[in-house]
Design a protein around this motif. Structure first.
Motif, PDB file in Angstrom:
ATOM      1  N   LYS A 196       0.813  -1.253   0.103  1.00  0.00           N
ATOM      2  CA  LYS A 196      -0.083   0.005   0.051  1.00  0.00           C
ATOM      3  C   LYS A 196       0.959   1.187  -0.087  1.00  0.00           C
ATOM      4  O   LYS A 196       0.454   2.375  -0.662  1.00  0.00           O
ATOM      5  N   ALA A 197       2.035   1.171   0.514  1.00  0.00           N
ATOM      6  CA  ALA A 197       2.939   2.116   0.599  1.00  0.00           C
ATOM      7  C   ALA A 197       3.747   2.443  -0.796  1.00  0.00           C
ATOM      8  O   ALA A 197       4.641   3.348  -0.779  1.00  0.00           O
ATOM      9  N   GLY A 198       3.700   1.513  -1.652  1.00  0.00           N
ATOM     10  CA  GLY A 198       4.217   1.626  -3.133  1.00  0.00           C
ATOM     11  C   GLY A 198       5.452   0.674  -3.325  1.00  0.00           C
ATOM     12  O   GLY A 198       5.791   0.495  -4.212  1.00  0.00           O
ATOM     13  N   TYR A 199       5.668  -0.063  -2.242  1.00  0.00           N
ATOM     14  CA  TYR A 199       6.695  -1.177  -2.288  1.00  0.00           C
ATOM     15  C   TYR A 199       6.398  -2.270  -2.913  1.00  0.00           C
ATOM     16  O   TYR A 199       5.112  -2.770  -3.138  1.00  0.00           O
ATOM     17  N   ARG A 200       7.027  -3.251  -3.283  1.00  0.00           N
ATOM     18  CA  ARG A 200       6.673  -4.744  -3.822  1.00  0.00           C
ATOM     19  C   ARG A 200       7.076  -5.661  -2.930  1.00  0.00           C
ATOM     20  O   ARG A 200       8.064  -5.810  -1.951  1.00  0.00           O
ATOM     21  N   HIS A 234      -7.917  -5.912  11.437  1.00  0.00           N
ATOM     22  CA  HIS A 234      -7.244  -4.964  10.703  1.00  0.00           C
ATOM     23  C   HIS A 234      -7.956  -4.700   9.475  1.00  0.00           C
ATOM     24  O   HIS A 234      -7.464  -4.972   8.270  1.00  0.00           O
ATOM     25  N   PRO A 235      -9.399  -3.948   9.243  1.00  0.00           N
ATOM     26  CA  PRO A 235      -9.946  -3.786   8.455  1.00  0.00           C
ATOM     27  C   PRO A 235      -9.349  -2.785   7.316  1.00  0.00           C
ATOM     28  O   PRO A 235      -9.736  -2.580   6.161  1.00  0.00           O
ATOM     29  N   GLU A 236      -8.486  -2.189   8.213  1.00  0.00           N
ATOM     30  CA  GLU A 236      -7.865  -1.013   6.955  1.00  0.00           C
ATOM     31  C   GLU A 236      -6.993  -1.694   5.895  1.00  0.00           C
ATOM     32  O   GLU A 236      -6.592  -1.291   4.858  1.00  0.00           O
ATOM     33  N   ILE A 237      -6.742  -3.225   6.094  1.00  0.00           N
ATOM     34  CA  ILE A 237      -5.537  -3.912   5.153  1.00  0.00           C
ATOM     35  C   ILE A 237      -6.880  -4.932   4.605  1.00  0.00           C
ATOM     36  O   ILE A 237      -6.921  -4.800   3.335  1.00  0.00           O
ATOM     37  N   PHE A 238      -7.470  -5.542   5.203  1.00  0.00           N
ATOM     38  CA  PHE A 238      -8.299  -6.614   4.741  1.00  0.00           C
ATOM     39  C   PHE A 238      -9.821  -6.361   4.396  1.00  0.00           C
ATOM     40  O   PHE A 238     -10.398  -7.481   3.769  1.00  0.00           O
ATOM     41  N   ALA A 239     -10.294  -5.323   4.756  1.00  0.00           N
ATOM     42  CA  ALA A 239     -11.808  -5.144   4.375  1.00  0.00           C
ATOM     43  C   ALA A 239     -12.101  -5.014   2.857  1.00  0.00           C
ATOM     44  O   ALA A 239     -11.351  -4.392   2.227  1.00  0.00           O
ATOM     45  N   GLY A 240     -12.818  -5.739   2.500  1.00  0.00           N
ATOM     46  CA  GLY A 240     -13.344  -5.898   1.064  1.00  0.00           C
ATOM     47  C   GLY A 240     -12.297  -7.157   0.088  1.00  0.00           C
ATOM     48  O   GLY A 240     -12.545  -7.370  -0.861  1.00  0.00           O
ATOM     49  N   LEU A 241     -11.391  -7.784   1.041  1.00  0.00           N
ATOM     50  CA  LEU A 241     -10.705  -8.687   0.220  1.00  0.00           C
ATOM     51  C   LEU A 241     -10.944 -10.122   0.946  1.00  0.00           C
ATOM     52  O   LEU A 241     -10.708 -10.356   2.150  1.00  0.00           O
ATOM     53  N   SER A 242     -11.760 -11.092   0.234  1.00  0.00           N
ATOM     54  CA  SER A 242     -12.158 -12.319   0.794  1.00  0.00           C
ATOM     55  C   SER A 242     -11.167 -13.551   0.422  1.00  0.00           C
ATOM     56  O   SER A 242     -10.304 -13.419  -0.566  1.00  0.00           O
TER      57      SER A 242
END
Length: 308
Positions: A196-200, A234-242
Motif C-alpha cells: 500500500k506504500a508503493g513497495y513490492r 485490521h480492516p484497514e488492510i483486509f476489508a473487501g478482500l475475501s
C-alpha cells in the motif's frame, strides 16, 4: 547480485527439536554468509544449551507471557544491525547452501522490494493433502507482487510467510516494524502495508526450505480462527478482500490432484479438514460476538487473550 549487504537471521523457538540444531548447522554453511543468528526462545525448560555456545549465535530467553507474533519478532529485529534481517521458524530447514543467497537476491536487485519470502517444500513425513497445499501456495515460479496485482490476485497479493522471509532494514523501519500486538499473520500485515506504500513483495521460489505440518481438523480450525481474528482486527488492510474463494479453489484443485494420484479415499479427509478451516475462519471473523471463554476454546493462541 549487487553489493553484498550483511544478512542476519532471527529464529523464534519454543521447545525446539533436533531440526533446530540442523538449521543452525546449515545456516553456517550458506554460500551467502550469515552475519549473526539471533534466537528468541520462549522458555519451556527444554532448549539445547549447546546452541548458546555456537559462534555467531546469541540466545535471548523470554517468558511465555511475553511472547507475541509481532512484538517478539520486532525484538529480534532490534537486536540486529544488519541491512537485511531474515526471519525463520524453528522447523524451517534450509534445503541447500543457496537458500539465503536466493532469498536476499530480490532485495539486492531492487530498492522497491521490501520483503522476499521462500518456497516451502514438503518435509519428511508430509501427508498427501498437505503435500499438494505446499505446491498450491508455493509454486515453482518466482513472482514480484505489487498493488497492480490486487485486481487479479486479490488477497494473495499480500501473502507472505515469516517461516522464512527476508526484510530490508530501511523499508521495515519506514513501515514502523511489525504490529506490536497481533495474534497471527504479522507477515501478511507487514507485506500489505509495504504494498500500500508503493513497495513490492517478492516470492523467491529458488530459496527453498523444508516445512510442512500434518494438522488435525481441530488444529486447522484453531489456526484459521486466529487467522480470521487478525483480519478482523485490521480492516484497514483486509476489508473487501475475501479469502473464501481462494480456499474453495484450493479444495477443488486438491480433490483433482488426489483423483489423478489414485488417492480418492483421502477426499473425505480433505472435505473434513476443509470444513474445519472454513468454520474456524467464519468464527474468527465474528469473534467479537462470542464470549471470551468460547474465544479461548477456539483459538490456538490462548496466551494472547490473557493480555490487556
Amino acid at each position: 547480485m549487487k553489493e553484498r549487504i550483511c544478512a542476519d537471521v532471527v529464529i523464534l523457538t519454543h521447545r525446539p527439536d533436533e531440526r533446530f540444531m540442523e538449521i543452525l548447522r546449515r545456516l553456517g554453511k550458506q554460500d551467502y554468509p550469515v552475519g549473526r543468528i539471533h534466537v528468541i526462545n520462549t522458555e519451556s525448560g527444554r532448549f539445547p544449551r549447546e546452541a548458546e555456545s555456537l559462534p555467531g549465535v546469541s540466545v535471548t530467553h523470554i517468558r511465555p507471557e511475553e511472547f507475541d507474533h509481532g512484538a517478539t519478532r520486532d525484538l529480534g529485529f532490534a537486536l540486529s544491525e544488519a541491512g537485511i534481517v531474515v526471519f525463520m521458524t524453528q522447523d524451517a530447514l534450509p534445503a541447500d547452501r543457496k537458500m539465503i543467497g536466493e532469498l536476499v537476491r530480490p532485495l539486492l536487485a531492487s530498492g522497491s522490494i521490501g520483503v522476499s519470502y521462500a518456497r516451502q517444500l514438503p518435509a519428511k513425513g508430509c501427508g498427501e493433502i498437505e503435500r499438494y497445499t505446499r505446491k498450491f501456495n508455493y509454486p515453482k515460479e518466482s513472482r514480484i507482487k505489487s498493488q497492480s496485482d490486487l485486481e487479479v490476485m486479490g488477497i494473495k497479493t499480500f501473502f507472505c510467510s515469516d517461516v522464512c522471509a527476508a526484510y530490508r532494514r530501511d523499508v521495515y523501519q519506514e513501515m514502523g516494524g511489525f504490529t506490536k500486538r497481533t495474534i497471527f499473520n504479522e507477515d501478511m500485515i507487514m507485506a500489505a502495508r509495504m504494498i500500500k506504500a508503493g513497495y513490492r513483495v517478492a516470492y523467491a521460489a529458488e530459496a527453498k526450505v523444508f516445512h510442512s505440518h500434518n494438522y488435525s481438523g481441530r488444529k486447522q480450525f484453531q489456526r484459521n480462527f486466529d487467522l480470521a481474528v487478525s483480519q478482523a482486527d485490521h480492516p484497514e488492510i483486509f476489508a473487501g478482500l475475501s479469502s473464501e474463494s481462494e480456499g474453495i479453489r484450493l479444495v477443488m484443485n486438491t480433490a483433482e490432484y488426489l483423483l489423478r494420484r489414485g488417492k480418492w479415499y483421502l477426499i473425505p479427509e480433505l472435505l473434513y479438514k476443509s470444513g474445519c478451516k472454513y468454520l474456524g475462519y467464519r468464527a474468527g471473523r465474528n469473534y467479537r460476538k462470542m464470549p471470551l471463554w468460547l474465544v479461548k476454546k477456539c483459538s490456538a493462541s490462548t496466551g494472547y487473550w490473557q493480555k490487556p
